[in-house]
Design a protein around this motif. Structure first.
Motif, PDB file in Angstrom:
ATOM      1  N   PRO A 126      -3.064  34.985 -30.473  1.00  0.00           N
ATOM      2  CA  PRO A 126      -2.821  33.608 -30.925  1.00  0.00           C
ATOM      3  C   PRO A 126      -2.982  32.631 -29.765  1.00  0.00           C
ATOM      4  O   PRO A 126      -2.809  32.988 -28.601  1.00  0.00           O
ATOM      5  N   GLY A 127      -3.322  31.388 -30.092  1.00  0.00           N
ATOM      6  CA  GLY A 127      -3.540  30.406 -29.038  1.00  0.00           C
ATOM      7  C   GLY A 127      -4.950  30.501 -28.481  1.00  0.00           C
ATOM      8  O   GLY A 127      -5.829  31.128 -29.050  1.00  0.00           O
ATOM      9  N   GLU A 128      -5.180  29.864 -27.339  1.00  0.00           N
ATOM     10  CA  GLU A 128      -6.513  29.810 -26.728  1.00  0.00           C
ATOM     11  C   GLU A 128      -6.558  30.711 -25.495  1.00  0.00           C
ATOM     12  O   GLU A 128      -6.842  30.263 -24.384  1.00  0.00           O
ATOM     13  N   LYS A 129      -6.260  32.004 -25.684  1.00  0.00           N
ATOM     14  CA  LYS A 129      -6.189  32.934 -24.559  1.00  0.00           C
ATOM     15  C   LYS A 129      -7.543  33.132 -23.881  1.00  0.00           C
ATOM     16  O   LYS A 129      -7.617  33.306 -22.663  1.00  0.00           O
ATOM     17  N   LEU A 130      -8.613  33.138 -24.656  1.00  0.00           N
ATOM     18  CA  LEU A 130      -9.936  33.324 -24.045  1.00  0.00           C
ATOM     19  C   LEU A 130     -10.268  32.154 -23.117  1.00  0.00           C
ATOM     20  O   LEU A 130     -10.817  32.358 -22.030  1.00  0.00           O
ATOM     21  N   LEU A 131      -9.926  30.933 -23.541  1.00  0.00           N
ATOM     22  CA  LEU A 131     -10.171  29.768 -22.684  1.00  0.00           C
ATOM     23  C   LEU A 131      -9.342  29.863 -21.405  1.00  0.00           C
ATOM     24  O   LEU A 131      -9.817  29.545 -20.314  1.00  0.00           O
ATOM     25  N   GLN A 132      -8.094  30.285 -21.553  1.00  0.00           N
ATOM     26  CA  GLN A 132      -7.221  30.445 -20.384  1.00  0.00           C
ATOM     27  C   GLN A 132      -7.794  31.499 -19.434  1.00  0.00           C
ATOM     28  O   GLN A 132      -7.789  31.319 -18.205  1.00  0.00           O
ATOM     29  N   PHE A 133      -8.307  32.583 -19.998  1.00  0.00           N
ATOM     30  CA  PHE A 133      -8.898  33.656 -19.203  1.00  0.00           C
ATOM     31  C   PHE A 133     -10.073  33.134 -18.375  1.00  0.00           C
ATOM     32  O   PHE A 133     -10.180  33.399 -17.168  1.00  0.00           O
ATOM     33  N   VAL A 134     -10.959  32.377 -19.029  1.00  0.00           N
ATOM     34  CA  VAL A 134     -12.140  31.860 -18.325  1.00  0.00           C
ATOM     35  C   VAL A 134     -11.738  30.879 -17.238  1.00  0.00           C
ATOM     36  O   VAL A 134     -12.276  30.896 -16.128  1.00  0.00           O
ATOM     37  N   ARG A 135     -10.771  30.009 -17.530  1.00  0.00           N
ATOM     38  CA  ARG A 135     -10.320  29.044 -16.510  1.00  0.00           C
ATOM     39  C   ARG A 135      -9.765  29.752 -15.274  1.00  0.00           C
ATOM     40  O   ARG A 135     -10.059  29.376 -14.141  1.00  0.00           O
ATOM     41  N   LEU A 136      -8.934  30.767 -15.503  1.00  0.00           N
ATOM     42  CA  LEU A 136      -8.357  31.508 -14.379  1.00  0.00           C
ATOM     43  C   LEU A 136      -9.435  32.258 -13.607  1.00  0.00           C
ATOM     44  O   LEU A 136      -9.406  32.326 -12.370  1.00  0.00           O
ATOM     45  N   LEU A 137     -10.392  32.814 -14.328  1.00  0.00           N
ATOM     46  CA  LEU A 137     -11.472  33.560 -13.670  1.00  0.00           C
ATOM     47  C   LEU A 137     -12.321  32.638 -12.795  1.00  0.00           C
ATOM     48  O   LEU A 137     -12.824  33.052 -11.741  1.00  0.00           O
ATOM     49  N   MET A 138     -12.457  31.379 -13.214  1.00  0.00           N
ATOM     50  CA  MET A 138     -13.249  30.430 -12.439  1.00  0.00           C
ATOM     51  C   MET A 138     -12.633  30.142 -11.073  1.00  0.00           C
ATOM     52  O   MET A 138     -13.306  29.634 -10.176  1.00  0.00           O
TER      53      MET A 138
END
Length: 443
Positions: A126-138
């Motif tokens: 739930p939520g925008e976990k994929l977006l959070q993942f990409v931001r952290l990876l950047m």
């Protein structure tokens, strides 16, 4: 990630076969009715055909819905597969570390042992976990950062180094009907907005003088035909007095509903002594807004509510947030109960009065965003395809996606091709950025 795709393809194939069988049954009944003379038998056949056609209609609607869902699943799978290909080049230890950081505190979950499994699980949270993942990876020192940034930008994501946005410069033009000789009052302002998505920030605003004199024949009002000339003058003012590059200029038209579908971005501006170009090619964006929200005060609360929802889900894809409507079939009500619904998309009715009625219904619902195709003579299926192409992005990127489409479309040599290819319009009406309440004046 292809499991859903396979299931929907299988279901669609079965439903299409069933629809073909019903069509064949309907044809057979029609043939029987052609030679049947017995009244009782004809009545039986007519009832059978009525039932057959009712089932055909339901099944055809189901097939259309499945086909749209299938296209959405295919588009999502293509996007995710591109991400999987990029992440496969990153050390898996880094990916698992970022994955753990994305999990809620106290959550115990096994980590997938493949990149594809990891991405799939992130999309299911739930939520925008994929977006959070990409931001952290950047924020990690990885060689694939530029490629990942390109992928993320196409999805409309706000990346760590992009949190501080550049000021958006808007040329705001309001056209108010006077109901006297079909004339209009035209006012203009320039606004420099540090963060267009932040409702707490107030942009810097200045009124702009319109030197084109109103017509005495129209009781000192402007005719619709004057609008392209006024636009050319105001854009020139933005360049000469404010030193604003055309590529940085967002044009916002505040229009009455009867003018919503004017070909605004096609209007040409004087670039040199001889050369003219469509403003939609040179300017950053051309946006439509309503100048008549006061006529829909009862829906003002809904308008603010749905815009705040847009702020929450602006990184969600348009396929999830813009629902299809059909003015011809009088399908003009949006199901706002769905959590991510922000607005609509449609191909407009060919009759002007029907267009006015449709917009009246939409604004009465508090609509903040809509993507639509102006009525033109092209194939309706091509129009829907163009809508889908532009909307393969997030709500945050929709204006840029439309601008890119327009710039390509308006480059056609043939005027007919330009009109057909660049007929998409965008309403993006922010209640926290009303037309400025400052002094306006024209010559």
């Amino acid at each position: 990630m292809n499991r859903r795709l396979q299931l929907k393809q299988k279901q669609l194939k079965a439903d299409r076969q069933q629809l073909d069988n019903l069509i064949a049954e309907d044809d057979a009944i029609t043939q029987q009715l052609g030679y049947e003379t017995n009244a009782a038998e004809r009545l039986r056949l007519e009832r059978q055909q009525e039932d057959c056609r009712a089932r055909m209609d339901k099944l055809a609607e189901k097939c259309d819905r499945l086909e749209a869902e299938l296209q959405e699943v295919q588009a999502k799978d293509e996007v995710l597969q591109t991400l999987v290909n990029l992440l496969s080049l990153v050390q898996f230890e880094i990916l698992t570390k970022i994955y753990r950081n994305c999990l809620a505190e106290g959550r115990s979950r096994s980590i997938p042992d493949t990149v594809e499994g990891l991405v799939q699980q992130l999309t299911e949270f739930p939520g925008e976990k994929l977006l959070q993942f990409v931001r952290l990876l950047m924020q990690e020192p990885i060689e694939q950062k530029d490629a990942l940034k390109t992928w993320a930008t196409k999805q409309g994501m706000t990346l760590p180094n992009e949190l501080t946005q550049m000021t958006e410069v808007c040329l705001m033009i309001r056209v108010k009907p006077r109901h006297v000789n079909d004339s209009y009052i035209v006012e203009a302002a320039i606004a420099q907005d540090p963060d267009p998505w932040n409702p707490e920030i107030r942009p810097s605003e200045n009124s702009l003088k319109i030197s084109l004199a109103p017509s005495p024949k129209l009781a000192l009002g402007y005719a619709q035909e004057d609008l392209p000339k006024i636009l050319n003058e105001l854009i020139a003012t933005c360049g000469t007095e404010y030193k604003i590059a055309l590529s940085d200029l967002v044009i916002q038209w505040f229009l009455p509903i009867e003018l919503m579908s004017l070909p605004l971005e096609h209007w040409q501006i004087q670039i040199g002594r001889i050369q003219k170009q469509s403003n939609g090619i040179r300017c950053k964006a051309v946006i439509v807004r309503s100048c008549e929200r006061r006529d829909y005060e009862l829906a003002s609360g809904d308008w603010h509510k749905y815009w705040k929802r847009l702020l929450e889900f602006r990184e969600s894809r348009c396929s999830e947030t813009l629902v299809p409507l059909d003015p011809i079939a009088r399908k003009m009500t949006i199901n706002w109960k769905k959590a991510k619904v922000l607005g609509c998309k449609f191909v407009e009715h060919h009759e002007v009065q029907k267009q006015v009625e449709f917009w009246d219904a939409l604004l009465g619902q508090g609509l903040p965003v809509a993507l639509w195709m102006r009525h033109c003579q092209q194939d309706p299926e091509k129009a829907k395809k163009a809508l889908q192409t532009v909307a393969k992005c997030s709500i945050a990127q929709l204006s840029d996606s439309l601008a890119e489409h327009r710039q390509k479309a308006l480059s056609h040599d043939c005027e007919t091709d330009r009109l057909e290819a660049a007929s998409l319009c965008l309403l993006l009406d922010n209640p926290f950025r009303p037309f400025p309440t400052i002094d306006y004046h024209s010559a």
